[in-house]
Design a protein around this motif. Structure first.
Motif, PDB file in Angstrom:
ATOM      1  N   ILE A  73      35.062   4.016  -1.987  1.00 30.94           N
ATOM      2  CA  ILE A  73      34.502   4.237  -0.644  1.00 30.94           C
ATOM      3  C   ILE A  73      33.040   3.823  -0.612  1.00 30.94           C
ATOM      4  N   PHE A  74      32.292   4.231  -1.638  1.00 28.26           N
ATOM      5  CA  PHE A  74      30.880   3.859  -1.750  1.00 28.26           C
ATOM      6  C   PHE A  74      30.729   2.342  -1.774  1.00 28.26           C
ATOM      7  N   GLY A  75      31.502   1.671  -2.642  1.00 31.00           N
ATOM      8  CA  GLY A  75      31.389   0.223  -2.782  1.00 31.00           C
ATOM      9  C   GLY A  75      31.756  -0.516  -1.517  1.00 31.00           C
ATOM     10  N   LEU A  76      32.828  -0.084  -0.867  1.00 23.27           N
ATOM     11  CA  LEU A  76      33.261  -0.751   0.362  1.00 23.27           C
ATOM     12  C   LEU A  76      32.218  -0.597   1.455  1.00 23.27           C
ATOM     13  N   THR A  77      31.697   0.608   1.609  1.00 18.11           N
ATOM     14  CA  THR A  77      30.699   0.870   2.647  1.00 18.11           C
ATOM     15  C   THR A  77      29.437   0.050   2.421  1.00 18.11           C
ATOM     16  N   MET A  78      28.948   0.040   1.188  1.00 13.64           N
ATOM     17  CA  MET A  78      27.716  -0.674   0.889  1.00 13.64           C
ATOM     18  C   MET A  78      27.903  -2.195   0.950  1.00 13.64           C
ATOM     19  N   SER A  79      29.093  -2.671   0.596  1.00 13.46           N
ATOM     20  CA  SER A  79      29.322  -4.116   0.559  1.00 13.46           C
ATOM     21  C   SER A  79      29.454  -4.720   1.945  1.00 13.46           C
ATOM     22  N   ILE A  80      30.070  -3.994   2.858  1.00 17.23           N
ATOM     23  CA  ILE A  80      30.428  -4.571   4.152  1.00 17.23           C
ATOM     24  C   ILE A  80      29.357  -4.396   5.206  1.00 17.23           C
ATOM     25  N   THR A  81      28.447  -3.418   5.020  1.00 11.42           N
ATOM     26  CA  THR A  81      27.445  -3.137   6.045  1.00 11.42           C
ATOM     27  C   THR A  81      26.276  -4.127   5.949  1.00 11.42           C
ATOM     28  N   PRO A  82      25.595  -4.378   7.073  1.00  9.22           N
ATOM     29  CA  PRO A  82      24.530  -5.385   7.094  1.00  9.22           C
ATOM     30  C   PRO A  82      23.362  -5.063   6.173  1.00  9.22           C
ATOM     31  N   ALA A 137      32.883  -5.306 -12.217  1.00  6.56           N
ATOM     32  CA  ALA A 137      34.078  -6.044 -11.798  1.00  6.56           C
ATOM     33  C   ALA A 137      34.516  -5.647 -10.397  1.00  6.56           C
ATOM     34  N   ILE A 138      34.530  -4.342 -10.116  1.00  5.65           N
ATOM     35  CA  ILE A 138      34.987  -3.872  -8.809  1.00  5.65           C
ATOM     36  C   ILE A 138      34.005  -4.262  -7.709  1.00  5.65           C
ATOM     37  N   LEU A 139      32.720  -4.010  -7.940  1.00 11.21           N
ATOM     38  CA  LEU A 139      31.733  -4.353  -6.909  1.00 11.21           C
ATOM     39  C   LEU A 139      31.606  -5.867  -6.748  1.00 11.21           C
ATOM     40  N   GLY A 140      31.811  -6.607  -7.841  1.00 11.46           N
ATOM     41  CA  GLY A 140      31.798  -8.063  -7.728  1.00 11.46           C
ATOM     42  C   GLY A 140      32.942  -8.566  -6.854  1.00 11.46           C
ATOM     43  N   ALA A 141      34.133  -8.011  -7.053  1.00 10.05           N
ATOM     44  CA  ALA A 141      35.276  -8.399  -6.223  1.00 10.05           C
ATOM     45  C   ALA A 141      35.038  -8.048  -4.760  1.00 10.05           C
ATOM     46  N   MET A 142      34.471  -6.866  -4.517  1.00 14.04           N
ATOM     47  CA  MET A 142      34.145  -6.475  -3.145  1.00 14.04           C
ATOM     48  C   MET A 142      33.091  -7.398  -2.555  1.00 14.04           C
ATOM     49  N   GLY A 143      32.137  -7.805  -3.383  1.00 10.80           N
ATOM     50  CA  GLY A 143      31.091  -8.706  -2.908  1.00 10.80           C
ATOM     51  C   GLY A 143      31.650 -10.059  -2.494  1.00 10.80           C
ATOM     52  N   PHE A 144      32.549 -10.603  -3.314  1.00  9.86           N
ATOM     53  CA  PHE A 144      33.161 -11.880  -2.954  1.00  9.86           C
ATOM     54  C   PHE A 144      33.917 -11.766  -1.632  1.00  9.86           C
ATOM     55  N   ALA A 145      34.637 -10.661  -1.459  1.00  9.43           N
ATOM     56  CA  ALA A 145      35.429 -10.491  -0.230  1.00  9.43           C
ATOM     57  C   ALA A 145      34.536 -10.297   0.988  1.00  9.43           C
ATOM     58  N   SER A 146      33.549  -9.406   0.877  1.00  6.77           N
ATOM     59  CA  SER A 146      32.712  -9.095   2.041  1.00  6.77           C
ATOM     60  C   SER A 146      31.819 -10.270   2.424  1.00  6.77           C
TER      61      SER A 146
END
Length: 204
Positions: free
Chosen positions: A10-19, A154-163
């Motif tokens: 939840i933390f990673g998704l929120t931080m990755s997708i927000t401006p 690895a997880i935050l990197g994958a989220m970063g590529f997607a976002s």
């Protein structure tokens, strides 16, 4: 880490997708240069952030605790870089239409490079908040640190590529509606101002 996986996601998704500065820069590149020419910047942003995560996870935070002057220097360098970045975004214009084969279609205009995207991570306040928060909150001191750090990267990197792909694609789509030079200029100015305002995050 398994016990903390859901809140971490939840933390990673929120931080990755927000401006933030990364989102502003990648969206602006999509609007002004399109998908293909923004690919180096895309990889620079995500891989640069993964390097920052590794550095924080393996002890860079402790260096700042011991030598706070280095951290303060980085803060002011970050502020200057973001202001420069905002000005550059705000003054970007539309791509030239090449009617003369001798005309340089890129004259005066270059997309941000891989190295510029990677360098931004080291002065990006949101990136530091995300990196330090992830490593301090979602690692367990009674377990081996290296596997936890690598899993987080690895997880935050994958989220970063997607976002970042989502925001780059959004920029490309928005460009279809900015058909006049005036509309594009206003959009770039708005993004540039947002980037400059993000400097406030460094000092709060």
């Amino acid at each position: 880490m398994p016990d903390l996986l859901f809140p971490f996601l939840i933390f990673g998704l929120t931080m990755s997708i927000t401006p933030g500065p990364n989102v502003i820069m990648i969206a602006a590149s999509g609007v002004n240069f399109g998908w293909r020419r923004s690919i180096p910047l895309y990889f620079g942003v995500v891989l640069g952030f993964m390097m920052l995560l590794l550095a924080v996870g393996f002890g860079l935070g402790a260096v700042f605790d011991r030598y706070p002057a280095i951290h303060n220097l980085l803060r002011y360098a970050g502020a200057a870089y973001l202001i420069w970045l905002g000005i550059r975004i705000a003054t970007t214009g539309r791509k030239k239409t090449v009617t003369d084969p001798n005309q340089d279609k890129d004259a005066g205009r270059r997309p941000f490079s891989f190295l510029q995207g990677a360098a931004l991570q080291w002065v990006n306040p949101k990136g530091w908040i995300m990196a330090v928060g992830a490593m301090s909150i979602f690692t367990l001191p009674d377990r081996a640190m290296a596997p936890q750090v690598l899993l987080i990267v690895a997880i935050l990197g994958a989220m970063g590529f997607a976002s970042m792909a989502l925001w780059l694609g959004s920029g490309v789509l928005v460009a279809r509606y900015l058909r006049t030079e005036r509309a594009l200029r206003r959009f770039n100015i708005a993004l540039g101002i947002l980037c400059i305002l993000s400097v406030v995050l460094i000092f709060v």
